[in-house]
Scaffold this motif. Sequence first.
Motif, short mmCIF file in Angstrom:
data_model
loop_
_atom_site.label_atom_id
_atom_site.label_comp_id
_atom_site.label_asym_id
_atom_site.label_seq_id
_atom_site.Cartn_x
_atom_site.Cartn_y
_atom_site.Cartn_z
N ALA A 147 0.82 -1.22 0.00
CA ALA A 147 0.00 0.00 0.00
C ALA A 147 0.85 1.27 0.00
O ALA A 147 0.53 2.25 -0.69
CB ALA A 147 -0.95 0.00 1.19
N LYS A 148 1.94 1.27 0.74
CA LYS A 148 2.77 2.47 0.83
C LYS A 148 3.44 2.77 -0.50
O LYS A 148 3.48 3.94 -0.94
CB LYS A 148 3.80 2.27 1.95
N ALA A 149 3.97 1.75 -1.16
CA ALA A 149 4.60 1.96 -2.47
C ALA A 149 3.58 2.39 -3.51
O ALA A 149 3.84 3.29 -4.32
CB ALA A 149 5.29 0.67 -2.92
N TRP A 150 2.41 1.76 -3.50
CA TRP A 150 1.34 2.16 -4.42
C TRP A 150 0.95 3.61 -4.17
O TRP A 150 0.76 4.40 -5.11
CB TRP A 150 0.14 1.25 -4.24
N ALA A 151 0.86 4.01 -2.90
CA ALA A 151 0.51 5.38 -2.56
C ALA A 151 1.55 6.37 -3.07
O ALA A 151 1.19 7.47 -3.52
CB ALA A 151 0.35 5.52 -1.05
N ALA A 152 2.83 6.01 -3.01
CA ALA A 152 3.87 6.90 -3.53
C ALA A 152 3.68 7.12 -5.02
O ALA A 152 3.79 8.26 -5.51
CB ALA A 152 5.25 6.31 -3.24
N LEU A 168 8.94 14.33 -6.53
CA LEU A 168 9.46 13.13 -5.88
C LEU A 168 8.70 12.94 -4.58
O LEU A 168 8.62 13.87 -3.77
CB LEU A 168 10.96 13.26 -5.61
N VAL A 169 8.15 11.76 -4.39
CA VAL A 169 7.47 11.39 -3.14
C VAL A 169 8.19 10.19 -2.55
O VAL A 169 8.36 9.17 -3.22
CB VAL A 169 5.98 11.05 -3.37
N ASN A 170 8.61 10.32 -1.30
CA ASN A 170 9.31 9.24 -0.61
C ASN A 170 8.54 8.92 0.67
O ASN A 170 8.43 9.77 1.56
CB ASN A 170 10.75 9.65 -0.28
N LEU A 171 8.01 7.72 0.75
CA LEU A 171 7.26 7.28 1.93
C LEU A 171 8.05 6.20 2.64
O LEU A 171 7.90 5.01 2.34
CB LEU A 171 5.86 6.79 1.53
N GLY A 172 8.95 6.59 3.50
CA GLY A 172 9.72 5.64 4.28
C GLY A 172 10.55 4.69 3.46
O GLY A 172 10.65 3.50 3.79
N GLY A 173 11.16 5.18 2.40
CA GLY A 173 11.99 4.33 1.56
C GLY A 173 11.33 3.82 0.31
O GLY A 173 11.99 3.21 -0.53
N ASP A 174 10.03 4.08 0.16
CA ASP A 174 9.31 3.78 -1.08
C ASP A 174 9.19 5.08 -1.85
O ASP A 174 8.45 5.98 -1.45
CB ASP A 174 7.94 3.19 -0.78
N LEU A 175 9.90 5.17 -2.96
CA LEU A 175 10.10 6.46 -3.64
C LEU A 175 9.58 6.39 -5.06
O LEU A 175 9.88 5.46 -5.81
CB LEU A 175 11.59 6.78 -3.62
N ALA A 176 8.78 7.39 -5.43
CA ALA A 176 8.25 7.50 -6.79
C ALA A 176 8.52 8.90 -7.31
O ALA A 176 8.44 9.88 -6.55
CB ALA A 176 6.76 7.21 -6.81
N VAL A 177 8.83 9.00 -8.60
CA VAL A 177 9.01 10.31 -9.23
C VAL A 177 8.08 10.41 -10.44
O VAL A 177 7.72 9.40 -11.05
CB VAL A 177 10.48 10.54 -9.65
N ALA A 178 7.71 11.65 -10.76
CA ALA A 178 6.83 11.90 -11.90
C ALA A 178 7.10 13.31 -12.40
O ALA A 178 7.65 14.15 -11.68
CB ALA A 178 5.36 11.74 -11.51
#
Length: 307
Positions: A147-152, A168-178
Amino acid sequence: MSKTSFPAIGTTAQLLVTDPAAITEADTLLRAFLADLDLACSRFRDDSELSIVNRVGGGSDVDPVLFAALRVALRAAEDTDGLVDPTLGRSMIAIGYDRSFADVPPSSARRVRPVRPLAAWRKIVLEPRTRSVTLPRGVALDLGATAKAWAADVAANTIADRLGCGVLVNLGGDLAVAGPAPADGWRVRVTADHTISTGGQVVAVRSGGLATSSTTVRTWRRADAVLHHVLDPATGLPARRIWRYVSVAAPDCLTANTAATAALVLGHAAPDWLAERDLAARLVAADGTVTAIAGWPAATLSTREVA
């Protein structure tokens, strides 16, 4: 470039945007989405939609955020042949992870009595038309592995689309960029603990997602055993600590985190599994030895990481 951070969903949320004028609105969007996610998917809130579904064995017209997160979790289970299993809620409770990690007692003389998993994720029934969920008898969901990675991913893409800037969104080590990345990419330190600014390796991320799963950061002791939060679905106990942590880069954060979690469960078989899927990864063994897979950037110094 501007950045902000705040506590959310049991971790730290970090947000960076390439346009300083967008940071206030981006922060508002991220906070609102994570609040919705927590109310929908938290295992530690009695009033969350997930807790209600677990108590009654399902439900109809469930929160759309939970329904989407559950579909994602089942897809991750399918893609990993059950290595990443969303039905380990009872096993998590049995090993002592029954509340937000900050509130988990660090040690206890009481021994763990594992609850053997039911391997029942294939039997969960989702009905998209009515957003209904039916759980097999005795199953409790835990969406912590996805869930956390999907949320990122969702947050980064939503903010980039709304505000037209790099995110860049980083949720406790789950990081997504757009959106458009900085000219030299987003500079990211890859290490087990995202709150530490030393060690690991700095890499440039220009698109997609990057995730790190660890067996050393969220740990606690029960009797003579040191436990962590990544469970082996075959036993209901923490995966053997072959790897201190695993980092994976992928087209999105969900894929990256699913693979990193599966790699911890696979142990010695993880490098071949990752290579077969052409997923760039960095695996740090218990003794600090670093293994790079499928084009992961070469380290500038050592192939051994100090604990």
